[in-house]
Design a protein around this motif. Structure first.
Motif, short mmCIF file in Angstrom:
data_model
loop_
_atom_site.label_atom_id
_atom_site.label_comp_id
_atom_site.label_asym_id
_atom_site.label_seq_id
_atom_site.Cartn_x
_atom_site.Cartn_y
_atom_site.Cartn_z
N ILE A 86 108.66 21.90 -14.51
CA ILE A 86 109.99 22.47 -14.73
C ILE A 86 110.36 22.41 -16.21
N ASP A 87 110.04 21.30 -16.85
CA ASP A 87 110.32 21.16 -18.29
C ASP A 87 109.53 22.18 -19.11
N MET A 88 108.36 22.58 -18.62
CA MET A 88 107.56 23.61 -19.30
C MET A 88 108.26 24.96 -19.26
N GLY A 89 109.05 25.19 -18.19
CA GLY A 89 109.70 26.48 -18.02
C GLY A 89 109.49 27.10 -16.67
N CYS A 90 108.75 26.40 -15.79
CA CYS A 90 108.57 26.91 -14.42
C CYS A 90 109.84 26.70 -13.61
N LEU A 91 109.95 27.40 -12.49
CA LEU A 91 111.02 27.21 -11.52
C LEU A 91 110.39 26.79 -10.20
N SER A 92 111.21 26.35 -9.25
CA SER A 92 110.65 25.97 -7.95
C SER A 92 111.55 26.43 -6.81
N GLN A 93 110.90 26.67 -5.66
CA GLN A 93 111.56 27.21 -4.47
C GLN A 93 111.41 26.25 -3.29
N VAL A 94 112.51 25.91 -2.67
CA VAL A 94 112.48 25.06 -1.49
C VAL A 94 112.51 25.94 -0.23
N THR A 95 111.84 25.49 0.82
CA THR A 95 111.84 26.21 2.09
C THR A 95 113.01 25.74 2.95
N ALA A 96 113.72 26.67 3.55
CA ALA A 96 114.89 26.33 4.35
C ALA A 96 114.55 25.33 5.46
N SER A 97 113.44 25.52 6.14
CA SER A 97 113.08 24.64 7.25
C SER A 97 112.74 23.22 6.79
N SER A 98 112.40 23.05 5.52
CA SER A 98 112.19 21.69 5.01
C SER A 98 113.49 20.90 5.02
N ILE A 99 114.59 21.60 4.83
CA ILE A 99 115.91 20.97 4.79
C ILE A 99 116.43 20.70 6.19
N THR A 100 116.14 21.60 7.11
CA THR A 100 116.68 21.46 8.46
C THR A 100 115.88 20.50 9.33
N GLY A 101 114.71 20.07 8.84
CA GLY A 101 113.88 19.18 9.64
C GLY A 101 112.82 19.90 10.44
N GLY A 102 112.54 21.14 10.07
CA GLY A 102 111.54 21.91 10.77
C GLY A 102 110.12 21.43 10.56
N TYR A 103 109.93 20.62 9.51
CA TYR A 103 108.63 20.04 9.25
C TYR A 103 108.72 18.53 9.53
N THR A 104 108.21 17.70 8.65
CA THR A 104 108.23 16.26 8.89
C THR A 104 109.39 15.60 8.18
N ARG A 105 109.66 14.36 8.56
CA ARG A 105 110.71 13.59 7.89
C ARG A 105 110.37 13.38 6.42
N ARG A 106 109.08 13.19 6.15
CA ARG A 106 108.62 13.00 4.77
C ARG A 106 108.94 14.23 3.92
N ILE A 107 108.71 15.40 4.47
CA ILE A 107 109.00 16.63 3.74
C ILE A 107 110.50 16.80 3.54
N ARG A 108 111.29 16.48 4.55
CA ARG A 108 112.74 16.59 4.42
C ARG A 108 113.26 15.64 3.33
N ARG A 109 112.72 14.42 3.30
CA ARG A 109 113.12 13.47 2.25
C ARG A 109 112.73 13.98 0.87
#
Length: 243
Positions: free
Chosen positions: A155-178
């Motif tokens: 990110i400091d280099m100038g890249c951006l990042s995208q989060v997946t909606a299901s990662s936030i809702t718990g659609g994957y694992t607890r580790r991913i949500r954290r």
């Protein structure tokens, strides 16, 4: 809303397996409040090879099918590009599809378990050429989960990042949500997308994810993540989030 990461193209990767599923996902997108979806099939990922001309042609076909079905959704062609050893040469030659119309933003995916030695050099070449990499779902990839400073470095280099909606809702694992929560808390996430593959197994979940962000972070941060998708599509600059 604009969804900048979705697998609606039929029979090209692990996303929609038929045009019928494509249309189901299109209807689901509209119900979520999405008006425009950028189609991002996997490219250079194992046996998934979806080159530029193929994606453009299929996107035109999908748009016609969507219109014929009376679904108020616009789609445009792009790719979720797995970084490999040919990545820099191919992207600088114009062989990859951007997320926007001017060739400014590209959706870049890394290996789930390794961060390649050549990645920093290739990302710098992109940035020096005026292309901005958007790192797909870092909260779901072990190199970034194990070492958040690696994501911060990019990110400091100038890249951006995208989060997946299901990662936030718990659609994957607890580790991913954290991991998603921690990355957002440290302002390392710039845009939210669905990364939808299937209307039941891997749905959009955008509305629920944004409700959670609104509650646990702030309405301003929720709007920031949503508005940046529009800015990316329109080739506009993305500013850091200020609390």
């Amino acid at each position: 809303m604009i969804d900048i990461h979705a697998h609606l193209l039929p029979e090209v990767d692990d996303g929609a397996d038929s045009i019928e599923e494509t249309l189901r996902l299109a209807r689901a997108a509209v119900k979520e409040g999405i008006t425009h979806t950028v189609l991002t099939p996997h490219h250079n990922l194992n046996w998934f090879i979806n080159e530029k001309d193929k994606v453009i042609k299929l996107t035109e076909m999908v748009q016609k099918e969507i219109e014929a079905a009376g679904i108020p959704l616009t789609v445009s062609p792009s790719q979720e590009i797995r970084m490999n050893e040919e990545f820099a040469e191919e992207i600088l030659a114009g062989n990859y599809l951007p997320l926007d119309q001017k060739g400014k933003y590209y959706l870049v995916e890394f290996s789930w378990n390794e961060f390649p030695d050549f990645a920093r050099s290739y990302l710098k070449q992109m940035l020096d050429a005026g292309m901005i990499p958007i790192i797909a779902h870092p909260e779901r990839q072990n190199p970034f989960i194990k070492n958040i400073d690696l994501l911060r470095e990019l990110i400091d280099m100038g890249c951006l990042s995208q989060v997946t909606a299901s990662s936030i809702t718990g659609g994957y694992t607890r580790r991913i949500r954290r991991a998603a929560k921690k990355m957002m808390k440290e302002n390392l996430i710039h845009v939210i997308a669905s990364d939808t593959h299937h209307h039941v197994k891997r749905p959009h979940n955008m509305v629920e994810a944004l409700r959670i962000i609104d509650k646990k972070f702030s309405p301003e941060y929720k709007d920031y993540l949503v508005n940046n998708a529009t800015k990316i599509y329109n080739s506009e600059e993305i500013q850091p989030f200020h609390k």
